[in-house]
Scaffold this motif. Structure first.
Motif, PDB file in Angstrom:
ATOM      1  N   ARG A  90     -10.349   6.647   0.479  1.00 39.87           N
ATOM      2  CA  ARG A  90      -8.949   6.573   0.865  1.00 39.87           C
ATOM      3  C   ARG A  90      -8.284   5.435   0.100  1.00 39.87           C
ATOM      4  NH1 ARG A  90      -8.000   4.677   5.403  1.00 39.87           N
ATOM      5  NH2 ARG A  90      -5.999   5.705   5.826  1.00 39.87           N
ATOM      6  N   LEU A  91      -7.100   5.692  -0.412  1.00 42.52           N
ATOM      7  CA  LEU A  91      -6.375   4.669  -1.155  1.00 42.52           C
ATOM      8  C   LEU A  91      -6.145   3.426  -0.304  1.00 42.52           C
ATOM      9  CD1 LEU A  91      -4.832   3.791  -3.692  1.00 42.52           C
ATOM     10  CD2 LEU A  91      -2.792   4.886  -2.730  1.00 42.52           C
ATOM     11  N   ASP A  92      -5.815   3.621   0.960  1.00 43.35           N
ATOM     12  CA  ASP A  92      -5.578   2.473   1.838  1.00 43.35           C
ATOM     13  C   ASP A  92      -6.830   1.612   1.984  1.00 43.35           C
ATOM     14  OD1 ASP A  92      -2.963   3.175   2.203  1.00 43.35           O
ATOM     15  OD2 ASP A  92      -3.249   4.083   4.184  1.00 43.35           O
ATOM     16  N   GLN A 102       4.137   7.979  -9.184  1.00 46.41           N
ATOM     17  CA  GLN A 102       3.904   7.291  -7.908  1.00 46.41           C
ATOM     18  C   GLN A 102       2.434   6.934  -7.748  1.00 46.41           C
ATOM     19  OE1 GLN A 102       5.721  10.522  -5.655  1.00 46.41           O
ATOM     20  NE2 GLN A 102       7.165   9.053  -4.772  1.00 46.41           N
ATOM     21  N   ALA A 103       1.549   7.860  -8.121  1.00 43.01           N
ATOM     22  CA  ALA A 103       0.112   7.593  -8.015  1.00 43.01           C
ATOM     23  C   ALA A 103      -0.288   6.424  -8.898  1.00 43.01           C
ATOM     24  CB  ALA A 103      -0.679   8.849  -8.398  1.00 43.01           C
ATOM     25  N   LEU A 104       0.269   6.376 -10.098  1.00 46.82           N
ATOM     26  CA  LEU A 104      -0.065   5.290 -11.022  1.00 46.82           C
ATOM     27  C   LEU A 104       0.450   3.960 -10.505  1.00 46.82           C
ATOM     28  CD1 LEU A 104      -1.247   4.375 -13.701  1.00 46.82           C
ATOM     29  CD2 LEU A 104       0.935   4.960 -14.796  1.00 46.82           C
ATOM     30  N   GLU A 105       1.630   3.945  -9.945  1.00 39.73           N
ATOM     31  CA  GLU A 105       2.191   2.718  -9.383  1.00 39.73           C
ATOM     32  C   GLU A 105       1.283   2.170  -8.285  1.00 39.73           C
ATOM     33  OE1 GLU A 105       6.417   1.051  -7.536  1.00 39.73           O
ATOM     34  OE2 GLU A 105       6.025   3.198  -7.622  1.00 39.73           O
ATOM     35  N   ALA A 106       0.837   3.049  -7.395  1.00 38.40           N
ATOM     36  CA  ALA A 106      -0.029   2.617  -6.301  1.00 38.40           C
ATOM     37  C   ALA A 106      -1.393   2.165  -6.825  1.00 38.40           C
ATOM     38  CB  ALA A 106      -0.206   3.751  -5.298  1.00 38.40           C
ATOM     39  N   ALA A 107      -1.957   2.905  -7.778  1.00 36.90           N
ATOM     40  CA  ALA A 107      -3.278   2.563  -8.310  1.00 36.90           C
ATOM     41  C   ALA A 107      -3.245   1.250  -9.088  1.00 36.90           C
ATOM     42  CB  ALA A 107      -3.781   3.690  -9.205  1.00 36.90           C
ATOM     43  N   ALA A 115       0.853  -1.190   0.000  1.00 37.19           N
ATOM     44  CA  ALA A 115       0.000   0.000   0.000  1.00 37.19           C
ATOM     45  C   ALA A 115       0.889   1.241   0.000  1.00 37.19           C
ATOM     46  CB  ALA A 115      -0.900  -0.010   1.231  1.00 37.19           C
ATOM     47  N   ALA A 116       0.627   2.123  -0.934  1.00 29.97           N
ATOM     48  CA  ALA A 116       1.489   3.286  -1.093  1.00 29.97           C
ATOM     49  C   ALA A 116       1.158   4.365  -0.070  1.00 29.97           C
ATOM     50  CB  ALA A 116       1.350   3.847  -2.500  1.00 29.97           C
ATOM     51  N   ALA A 117       2.181   5.119   0.304  1.00 30.64           N
ATOM     52  CA  ALA A 117       1.997   6.292   1.148  1.00 30.64           C
ATOM     53  C   ALA A 117       1.483   7.429   0.274  1.00 30.64           C
ATOM     54  CB  ALA A 117       3.336   6.653   1.788  1.00 30.64           C
ATOM     55  N   PRO A 118       1.059   8.529   0.874  1.00 29.13           N
ATOM     56  CA  PRO A 118       0.623   9.675   0.070  1.00 29.13           C
ATOM     57  C   PRO A 118       1.686  10.029  -0.978  1.00 29.13           C
ATOM     58  CG  PRO A 118       0.130  10.051   2.371  1.00 29.13           C
ATOM     59  CD  PRO A 118       0.936   8.779   2.313  1.00 29.13           C
ATOM     60  N   ALA A 121      -8.663   8.795  -5.777  1.00 29.97           N
ATOM     61  CA  ALA A 121      -8.394   8.918  -4.345  1.00 29.97           C
ATOM     62  C   ALA A 121      -7.104   9.682  -4.088  1.00 29.97           C
ATOM     63  CB  ALA A 121      -8.310   7.527  -3.709  1.00 29.97           C
ATOM     64  N   GLN A 122      -6.230   9.721  -5.095  1.00 29.37           N
ATOM     65  CA  GLN A 122      -4.959  10.436  -4.974  1.00 29.37           C
ATOM     66  C   GLN A 122      -4.969  11.783  -5.689  1.00 29.37           C
ATOM     67  OE1 GLN A 122      -1.473   7.410  -5.241  1.00 29.37           O
ATOM     68  NE2 GLN A 122      -3.164   6.488  -6.384  1.00 29.37           N
ATOM     69  N   GLY A 123      -6.162  12.195  -6.136  1.00 30.04           N
ATOM     70  CA  GLY A 123      -6.281  13.524  -6.705  1.00 30.04           C
ATOM     71  C   GLY A 123      -6.125  13.595  -8.204  1.00 30.04           C
TER      72      GLY A 123
END
Length: 409
Positions: free
Chosen positions: A169-171, A18-23, A9-12, A102-104
């Motif tokens: 929330r992404l988490d 980074q957003a794409l990696e987490a998503a 789970a990615a941090a903010p 969720a990450q904007g």
């Protein structure tokens, strides 16, 4: 070609990469037929690809992503698999875009591509399912420049802009995606509350297009018995169709270690529950395509169908989803995947499990007969599943590293 993936789970985050990696890491946990993971994802980074994406979406944006069907990963033994594959891509697409929001990173516009050069069955194909204005059109060839995998068919392109993060929330998305399972074993004999079923039935994409997918819950005893009887009569076809079973068997993994190493498919335990080593060995021999063909001559496929029907008969709820149109367009199919993603995600949040009974919609004659016998809403039924509280935990399905990655074009 570059590939990125994530197992945590990615941090903010502060950058789109980074957003794409987490998503993408979260979306890769999406369900798919046989856990085949048929999706592909591309990020437009070159001037030519960005210009093509801007022309297709009609928007100048900070980022563009393209959803694709990986033809090397798709199921092809049955005509209905073409629909299943793009619905599976629609599930992935929906979770990906929710995780980005969720990450904007907000979808400003989307364009569903019309399938020129697609893998085609003539059955209809998926659409965006992303909560944005979308249109149909050709021009997908303009995206197939440097870095575009030869086996990928582009399905949809989306323009993204930075903005205010959504209320999710992404988490939470990640946690629920990890908790989701396909539970094929018995469910507890506890009814699902009418209030919860109403809540699930109202789940729709935020653009208000939920009427494109018609949902029905079967909870009355007579309906559940009728469905179980239908499964008992016809589910043996899942094992008796030589080409389809050969393809299914190719995704059967020896054990969890084998599934983890390959990153796809399923194990015998995921199909039939925990079993001893001798029984596992016997089942592996019995389910081999050549053996199944011989055993089918003495009715073994009907024995397996009866076992599935018995589990269905003791299930508190069955959900069906269907397209309003009998011949859905690609945009409809992707929206169907989006609706299914939202339903399964919310059901998981409420502690419910699903077990798709796909055989009843994978053959045209069976699907039409099922729709008639159960008086399902008109159009085309594409999803039928048991719903309830699982009696015991199920092992999670493994994922390929590539399923959580993307290419840059």
């Amino acid at each position: 070609m570059t590939t990125r993936s994530t197992d945590h789970a990615a941090a903010p985050v502060s950058t789109f990469a980074q957003a794409l990696e987490a998503a993408a890491g979260t979306a890769a946990l999406s369900p798919s037929s046989h856990n085949c993971q048929p999706w592909g994802l591309a990020r437009a980074t070159t001037a030519a690809a960005r210009r093509a994406a801007a022309d297709l979406t009609g928007r100048d944006a900070d980022e563009y992503l393209v959803l694709a069907l990986d033809r090397e990963r798709e199921l092809t033994a049955l005509a209905a698999h073409a629909v299943e594959m793009e619905v599976s891509c629609g599930i992935y697409w929906r979770i990906l875009l929710r995780a980005l929001a969720a990450q904007g990173w907000t979808a400003a516009a989307a364009r569903t591509l019309d399938g020129d050069g697609g893998s085609g069955s003539g059955d209809g194909r998926p659409g965006s399912g992303d909560g944005t204005v979308s249109g149909n059109g050709s021009g997908s060839g303009a995206l197939a420049g440097a870095g575009w995998p030869a086996a990928w068919t582009p399905l949809c392109v989306v323009a993204l802009r930075p903005g205010t993060p959504s209320e999710e929330r992404l988490d939470d998305l990640r946690e629920t995606a990890l908790a989701r399972r396909t539970h094929r074993g018995p469910y507890r004999p506890v009814p699902v509350s009418a209030e919860l079923l109403r809540d699930l039935a109202q789940t729709g994409s935020p653009e208000g297009e939920k009427d494109a997918v018609r949902l029905r819950h079967l909870t009355e005893r007579r309906d559940l018995r009728a469905f179980a009887a239908f499964v008992a009569r016809h589910a043996g076809l899942d094992f008796g169709h030589r080409a389809a079973w050969r393809e299914t068997h190719s995704f059967l993994r020896r054990d969890l270690a084998d599934a983890a190493a390959r990153g796809d498919g399923f194990t015998l335990e995921q199909l039939f529950g925990p079993m001893s080593r001798p029984r596992r060995a016997a089942m592996r021999r019995a389910l081999a395509p050549a053996t199944m063909h011989l055993l089918g001559k003495v009715g073994y496929h009907r024995v397996l169908a009866a076992g599935l029907a018995d589990i269905v008969r003791r299930t508190p709820t069955v959900v069906t989803m269907g397209f309003a149109e009998r011949t859905p367009a690609r945009a409809d199919l992707l929206r169907g995947g989006a609706r299914l993603a939202d339903y399964w995600w919310r059901a998981t949040r409420h502690g419910l499990s699903l077990h798709p009974v796909s055989i009843v919609v994978q053959h045209e004659d069976l699907r039409v007969r099922l729709e008639r016998e159960l008086s399902l809403p008109g159009g085309r039924t594409f999803f039928v599943s048991r719903v309830g509280v699982a009696g015991r935990p199920a092992p999670h399905s493994h994922r390929r590293d590539e399923a959580a990655g993307h290419v840059e074009i």
